[in-house]
Structures are given as structure tokens and as C-alpha cells.
Design a protein around this motif. Structure first.
Motif, PDB file in Angstrom:
ATOM      1  N   VAL A  14      -4.354  -4.753   5.884  1.00  9.07           N
ATOM      2  CA  VAL A  14      -3.836  -5.486   7.043  1.00  9.07           C
ATOM      3  C   VAL A  14      -2.706  -4.779   7.782  1.00  9.07           C
ATOM      4  CG1 VAL A  14      -4.505  -7.685   6.027  1.00  9.07           C
ATOM      5  CG2 VAL A  14      -2.181  -6.827   5.646  1.00  9.07           C
ATOM      6  N   GLY A  15      -2.120  -3.747   7.177  1.00  7.87           N
ATOM      7  CA  GLY A  15      -0.933  -3.133   7.756  1.00  7.87           C
ATOM      8  C   GLY A  15      -1.208  -2.249   8.960  1.00  7.87           C
ATOM      9  N   ASP A  16      -0.304  -2.339   9.940  1.00 10.37           N
ATOM     10  CA  ASP A  16      -0.272  -1.379  11.049  1.00 10.37           C
ATOM     11  C   ASP A  16       0.760  -0.293  10.757  1.00 10.37           C
ATOM     12  OD1 ASP A  16      -2.115  -2.764  12.954  1.00 10.37           O
ATOM     13  OD2 ASP A  16      -0.609  -4.334  12.788  1.00 10.37           O
ATOM     14  N   TYR A  17       1.907  -0.708  10.227  1.00  3.85           N
ATOM     15  CA  TYR A  17       2.956   0.207   9.765  1.00  3.85           C
ATOM     16  C   TYR A  17       3.142  -0.001   8.266  1.00  3.85           C
ATOM     17  CZ  TYR A  17       4.699   0.797  14.615  1.00  3.85           C
ATOM     18  OH  TYR A  17       4.846   1.077  15.948  1.00  3.85           O
ATOM     19  N   PHE A  18       3.388   1.085   7.554  1.00  2.00           N
ATOM     20  CA  PHE A  18       3.709   1.025   6.135  1.00  2.00           C
ATOM     21  C   PHE A  18       5.018   1.778   5.906  1.00  2.00           C
ATOM     22  CE2 PHE A  18      -0.797   0.420   6.424  1.00  2.00           C
ATOM     23  CZ  PHE A  18      -1.138  -0.447   5.402  1.00  2.00           C
ATOM     24  N   VAL A  19       5.939   1.163   5.166  1.00  2.82           N
ATOM     25  CA  VAL A  19       7.205   1.813   4.825  1.00  2.82           C
ATOM     26  C   VAL A  19       7.406   1.702   3.318  1.00  2.82           C
ATOM     27  CG1 VAL A  19       9.679   1.939   5.246  1.00  2.82           C
ATOM     28  CG2 VAL A  19       8.163   1.091   7.058  1.00  2.82           C
ATOM     29  N   THR A  20       7.508   2.843   2.631  1.00  3.81           N
ATOM     30  CA  THR A  20       7.735   2.847   1.188  1.00  3.81           C
ATOM     31  C   THR A  20       9.228   2.977   0.898  1.00  3.81           C
ATOM     32  OG1 THR A  20       7.437   5.250   1.027  1.00  3.81           O
ATOM     33  CG2 THR A  20       5.488   3.890   0.741  1.00  3.81           C
ATOM     34  N   VAL A  21       9.723   2.142   0.000  1.00  5.96           N
ATOM     35  CA  VAL A  21      11.142   2.175  -0.388  1.00  5.96           C
ATOM     36  C   VAL A  21      11.269   1.831  -1.871  1.00  5.96           C
ATOM     37  CG1 VAL A  21      12.569   1.852   1.676  1.00  5.96           C
ATOM     38  CG2 VAL A  21      11.211  -0.046   0.860  1.00  5.96           C
ATOM     39  N   THR A  22      10.628   2.624  -2.722  1.00  3.44           N
ATOM     40  CA  THR A  22      10.578   2.291  -4.151  1.00  3.44           C
ATOM     41  C   THR A  22      11.301   3.289  -5.052  1.00  3.44           C
ATOM     42  OG1 THR A  22       8.548   3.542  -4.637  1.00  3.44           O
ATOM     43  CG2 THR A  22       8.285   1.310  -3.747  1.00  3.44           C
ATOM     44  N   GLY A  23      11.369   4.555  -4.652  1.00  2.00           N
ATOM     45  CA  GLY A  23      11.884   5.585  -5.543  1.00  2.00           C
ATOM     46  C   GLY A  23      10.865   6.039  -6.569  1.00  2.00           C
ATOM     47  N   ASN A  24       9.621   5.563  -6.442  1.00  2.00           N
ATOM     48  CA  ASN A  24       8.572   5.935  -7.387  1.00  2.00           C
ATOM     49  C   ASN A  24       7.463   6.698  -6.668  1.00  2.00           C
ATOM     50  OD1 ASN A  24       7.192   6.137  -9.805  1.00  2.00           O
ATOM     51  ND2 ASN A  24       7.290   3.945 -10.251  1.00  2.00           N
ATOM     52  N   ARG A  25       6.573   7.278  -7.409  1.00  2.00           N
ATOM     53  CA  ARG A  25       5.547   8.124  -6.827  1.00  2.00           C
ATOM     54  C   ARG A  25       4.242   7.352  -6.602  1.00  2.00           C
ATOM     55  NH1 ARG A  25       5.030  12.924  -9.015  1.00  2.00           N
ATOM     56  NH2 ARG A  25       3.024  13.163  -7.971  1.00  2.00           N
ATOM     57  N   ASP A  26       3.466   7.839  -5.623  1.00  2.00           N
ATOM     58  CA  ASP A  26       2.078   7.394  -5.401  1.00  2.00           C
ATOM     59  C   ASP A  26       1.948   5.891  -5.168  1.00  2.00           C
ATOM     60  OD1 ASP A  26       1.486  10.065  -5.936  1.00  2.00           O
ATOM     61  OD2 ASP A  26       1.078   9.670  -8.048  1.00  2.00           O
ATOM     62  N   VAL A  27       2.891   5.305  -4.448  1.00  2.00           N
ATOM     63  CA  VAL A  27       2.763   3.867  -4.186  1.00  2.00           C
ATOM     64  C   VAL A  27       1.775   3.612  -3.044  1.00  2.00           C
ATOM     65  CG1 VAL A  27       4.994   3.264  -5.140  1.00  2.00           C
ATOM     66  CG2 VAL A  27       4.851   3.866  -2.730  1.00  2.00           C
ATOM     67  N   ILE A  28       1.522   4.640  -2.216  1.00  2.00           N
ATOM     68  CA  ILE A  28       0.370   4.632  -1.315  1.00  2.00           C
ATOM     69  C   ILE A  28      -0.512   5.789  -1.735  1.00  2.00           C
ATOM     70  CG2 ILE A  28      -0.457   4.800   1.055  1.00  2.00           C
ATOM     71  CD1 ILE A  28       2.137   3.731   2.062  1.00  2.00           C
ATOM     72  N   ARG A  29      -1.783   5.512  -2.045  1.00  2.00           N
ATOM     73  CA  ARG A  29      -2.652   6.545  -2.628  1.00  2.00           C
ATOM     74  C   ARG A  29      -4.096   6.334  -2.161  1.00  2.00           C
ATOM     75  NH1 ARG A  29      -0.603   3.054  -6.460  1.00  2.00           N
ATOM     76  NH2 ARG A  29      -2.150   1.730  -7.500  1.00  2.00           N
ATOM     77  N   GLY A  30      -5.006   7.089  -2.754  1.00  2.00           N
ATOM     78  CA  GLY A  30      -6.384   7.157  -2.296  1.00  2.00           C
ATOM     79  C   GLY A  30      -7.072   5.831  -2.100  1.00  2.00           C
ATOM     80  N   GLU A  31      -6.968   4.939  -3.060  1.00  2.00           N
ATOM     81  CA  GLU A  31      -7.653   3.639  -2.962  1.00  2.00           C
ATOM     82  C   GLU A  31      -7.159   2.829  -1.766  1.00  2.00           C
ATOM     83  OE1 GLU A  31      -5.588   0.887  -6.239  1.00  2.00           O
ATOM     84  OE2 GLU A  31      -5.630   3.025  -6.779  1.00  2.00           O
ATOM     85  N   HIS A  32      -5.906   3.081  -1.353  1.00  2.00           N
ATOM     86  CA  HIS A  32      -5.348   2.370  -0.202  1.00  2.00           C
ATOM     87  C   HIS A  32      -5.829   2.982   1.118  1.00  2.00           C
ATOM     88  CE1 HIS A  32      -2.021   1.760  -3.357  1.00  2.00           C
ATOM     89  NE2 HIS A  32      -2.843   0.717  -3.397  1.00  2.00           N
TER      90      HIS A  32
END
Length: 422
Positions: A267-285
Motif C-alpha cells: 500500500v505504500g507510496d513512500y517508505f522510510v526505514t528507521v530501525t538500525g537493523n538490516r534488510d527491513v525492506i527486501r525481496g519479498e516486499h
């Protein structure tokens, strides 16, 4: 302290210094807390005879912090903590002001690492780190440079995670003050600073409207709260993705929709990652994202958006605008990545507002002084910023704003101090 010569530093272009001085002068005029501290440092010289190594995002506000510590008597060497956040004109200005600089905008990975090494090879007594790169090098490849280090301060959540891992393994060799965990840091810098500067960077880079679109914020710590709040203020519908149940409920009660990333990705138009961890947006997404989705990262390292998997799913990749890479997937959908997945607010903008960083960098300066004066008693562990320092920064800030606050009466203090009330 005499000025250093240009050839003692590694910078891109000494001729850019004039513009760098203008930038530093502008932020100085909007950093009253540091202005108060520099006056005291010039008088007391708390770092006289010491070497201080700094790794931070090297732009004008950071430059002024370096000048404040230099004014306290230190020999200061500074490098960048991210390849795309260094500003070459600011570097040139610092060198003219007697501070050694090893930094350039967008160095290749080997150059970037060499700049970190050059900074540590000055054999510092104290360090200020952002993300833990200096500490990591000192505890791995260059343990020979540990001998003089008395202690230091860390700026970020990412860096503190690395420090606590070192401490847990019994390998941390000196005290580090966790500046990121101070009230006057995370309540303001992480929330209001990140919230504003992330959207400054995104809007400046894309020149697209936010109102009416769906923004997915991944991670609802203090930075995520700020990003979500500002997105809402811009008119977006906000979705939060979290792994922490408590933070997820908080996001829900703050008025945001909460869902797993597998659903949010659709559903996202914009995505912003703020976790400090790796791969929170990845292939399946990527496989379920809308055509035209825009990805950005506001965490310290460029690991939160998995670029390798995005590359693997793409048939074409090209730069369509400065700091925007277009990935065309096999089915023709296009996904856009901002600033190479690096910190969007600094790699594609000027970072947090000066008034916000005034408090954070005041904490850095006073925490470094505290670490130096108490190093032997602190032990080799991660140290909280003393409340007295937090409170001091807050009160100087309030005074600069012309705001007064109340104090407890003697009777009120006695009431609070007693377990027996009549």
C-alpha cells in the motif's frame, strides 16, 4: 594553538573555505547553548594538551562543535561518518581554522576507511563517534592505537548497540558516554530533528507532493515517531510497521495504522526505514510494491533497504535525478531509491535544524568533558549522560528562548523527600 597547513589534511578543495565559513557562521548564530559552552571552554580549557578524534556527519553544525572543542584547548582531528553527508566547503573552512580534517564528499570505500584510519593514527586521548566506526576499528584492526584513549561519547542508537555488544563480551576498553540516550537528545534530536530533516531531504530530492499519499514508517522508536508525525502533518496517510508490541500499540493510539511489512509493502507510496537493523525492506516486499514506490532510509547504515536483492529483481537501473535511482523490475514496475539507501536527511539534505543540534552537540561537548575528568572512576563500560548535564543543557536552552520555569518551595521539597505526610 597555531593553524595547521592545508597539506596536513586530506580534503577536496581548499578554495571552498569561504563558503564553508558562511555556513558555519549561520549555524553558530542559531546555536545559543553551544555559544554559552564555548565561552566557558575558552576560559577553563578543559581539553588543554589533549587530542580529540571526531567522526560525525561533517557539515556546518558538526564543524561548530569541532570548533567549540578546539576552543577548549584540544588538538582536534575530524572525519565524516557517512560518505554522502560530508560537505567539502565546510571541511576547507575547518582546516583554515586550525582543525585537521580527513574527509571528502563521496569518497570510494577504501578512501573512506583510510580517512577513519588517518583520524585514529593521530593517537587521540578522547573520541566522539557516530555509528561506532572509530570504536570498531580501535577494537579490531588497530588495537595498537588504544593506548592513549581515555574515553569518549557516542551519538547514535546504532553506535550504542555496537558499544553494548562490546561491553557484553567484556571487550570494551574505555568508557563511552551514550549521548543518544540523554533526554535532551532523543526527545528533540531523534523526534523533532529526524522528523523534519527526513522530509526536508525527501521533498528536496523528489519535488513531489506528500499529501494524500500513503507513507510507511518502518520502526516506531523516537526517530520513527518524528517521521510519522511530520508525514501526518504533510497530509499523508501513515502506516507503521513494527516488531515491538508496545511500540506498535503506541503507534496505533497515536492514530496510525499498524500492519506487518508484508501488507504495508502493498500500500505504500513512500517508505522510510528507521530501525538500525538490516534488510527491513527486501525481496519479498519489492515483489508486491506499487509501481512508482519511493524508498528511503533514515537509519545510520545503508543496510536497511536491501540493495542487492533490488538489483537482482531489476532489469534496468539508472539515475533519473540527483540522488534518485530508478530500478525497473522484470514486470515493468519501477521502484525509486533515494540517496543510495544512505541517511536521506543528510545524504540528500543538510541534516537536523541547527537549533535542535545545538542541544545534542552541547551534550556531546559536556559529556566529553565528563568522560575526560572521570575516566578512571567510570570503568570500561557504556555510561549514561548524568542527569545534571541533561538538565544544564535544557536550562541554557530555555534561557536562550526567554522562558522561565518554577522551582520547588522548601515545603514542597520536604514533602517529596518524606514518606510520612501529615
Amino acid at each position: 594553538m597555531s593553524k595547521l597547513q592545508m597539506n596536513e589534511s586530506i580534503i577536496a578543495d581548499p578554495s571552498l573555505a569561504h563558503n564553508g565559513h558562511l555556513k558555519i557562521g549561520w549555524v553558530k548564530a542559531h546555536m545559543p547553548v553551544l555559544n554559552s559552552i564555548v565561552t566557558q571552554f575558552e576560559k577553563d580549557l578543559p581539553f588543554k594538551g589533549l587530542k580529540v578524534a571526531i567522526s560525525l556527519h561533517l557539515e556546518a553544525k558538526t564543524a561548530y562543535l569541532a570548533k567549540v572543542i578546539h576552543a577548549g584547548g584540544a588538538e582536534v582531528t575530524i572525519t565524516g561518518s557517512n560518505p554522502l553527508s560530508t560537505q567539502d566547503d565546510v571541511c576547507a573552512a575547518l582546516v583554515e581554522d586550525g582543525i585537521r580534517v580527513f574527509a571528502k564528499y563521496n569518497p570510494d570505500p577504501k578512501e573512506y576507511e583510510q580517512h577513519l584510519l588517518n583520524t585514529l593514527e593521530t593517537k587521540p586521548d578522547l573520541i566522539i563517534d557516530d555509528g561506532g566506526d572509530l570504536v570498531s576499528i580501535l577494537h579490531s584492526d588497530r588495537q595498537d592505537l588504544l593506548e592513549n584513549v581515555r574515553g569518549g561519547a557516542e551519538e547514535t542508537t546504532t553506535g550504542i548497540l555496537r558499544l553494548k555488544a562490546l561491553e557484553k563480551e567484556g571487550k570494551l576498553s574505555f568508557p563511552m558516554v551514550a549521548v543518544n540516550d540523554a533526554y535532551c537528545k532523543y526527545l528533540f534530536d531523534n523526534r523533532y530533528g529526524t522528523g523534519q530533516s527526513v522530509w526536508d531531504g525527501i521533498n528536496r530530492t523528489t519535488n513531489l507532493v506528500v499529501a494524500g499519499k500513503t507513507v510507511v514508517v518502518i520502526g516506531y522508536g523516537w526517530c520513527g515517531k518524528g517521521v510519522a508525525m511530520r508525514a501526518k502533518g504533510l497530509g499523508a496517510k501513515v502506516v507503521v510497521a513494527e516488531i515491538d508490541g508496545i511500540k506498535a500499540i503506541e503507534a496505533y493510539m497515536d492514530g496510525f495504522e499498524v500492519m506487518p511489512m508484508a501488507e504495508a509493502a502493498k500500500v505504500g507510496d513512500y517508505f522510510v526505514t528507521v530501525t538500525g537493523n538490516r534488510d527491513v525492506i527486501r525481496g519479498e516486499h519489492y515483489e508486491v510494491m506499487k509501481d512508482g514506490a519511493i524508498l528511503s532510509n533514515a537509519g545510520h547504515f545503508d543496510i536497511e533497504v536491501n540493495k542487492d536483492e533490488l538489483d537482482a529483481l531489476s532489469k534496468h537501473k539508472k539515475t533519473v535525478r540527483h540522488n534518485i535511482e530508478e530500478y525497473e523490475l522484470q514486470d515493468g514496475r519501477k521502484i525509486y531509491l533515494l540517496a543510495e539507501g544512505r541517511l536521506v536527511n543528510l545524504a540528500a539534505g543538510d541534516g537536523h535544524p541547527a537549533e535542535i543540534m545545538d542541544m545534542t552537540f552541547a551534550l556531546q561537548a559536556l559529556s566529553l568533558q565528563y568522560a575526560n575528568e572521570n575516566a578512571k572512576q567510570l570503568g570500561s563500560k557504556v555510561i549514561s549522560v548524568p542527569y545534571e548535564i541533561d538538565e544544564k543543557v535544557a536550562r541554557i536552552k530555555l534561557q536562550s528562548l526567554g522562558i522561565g520555569i518554577d522551582s520547588l518551595t522548601g515545603e514542597q521539597q520536604a514533602y517529596l523527600d518524606s514518606w510520612s505526610h501529615s
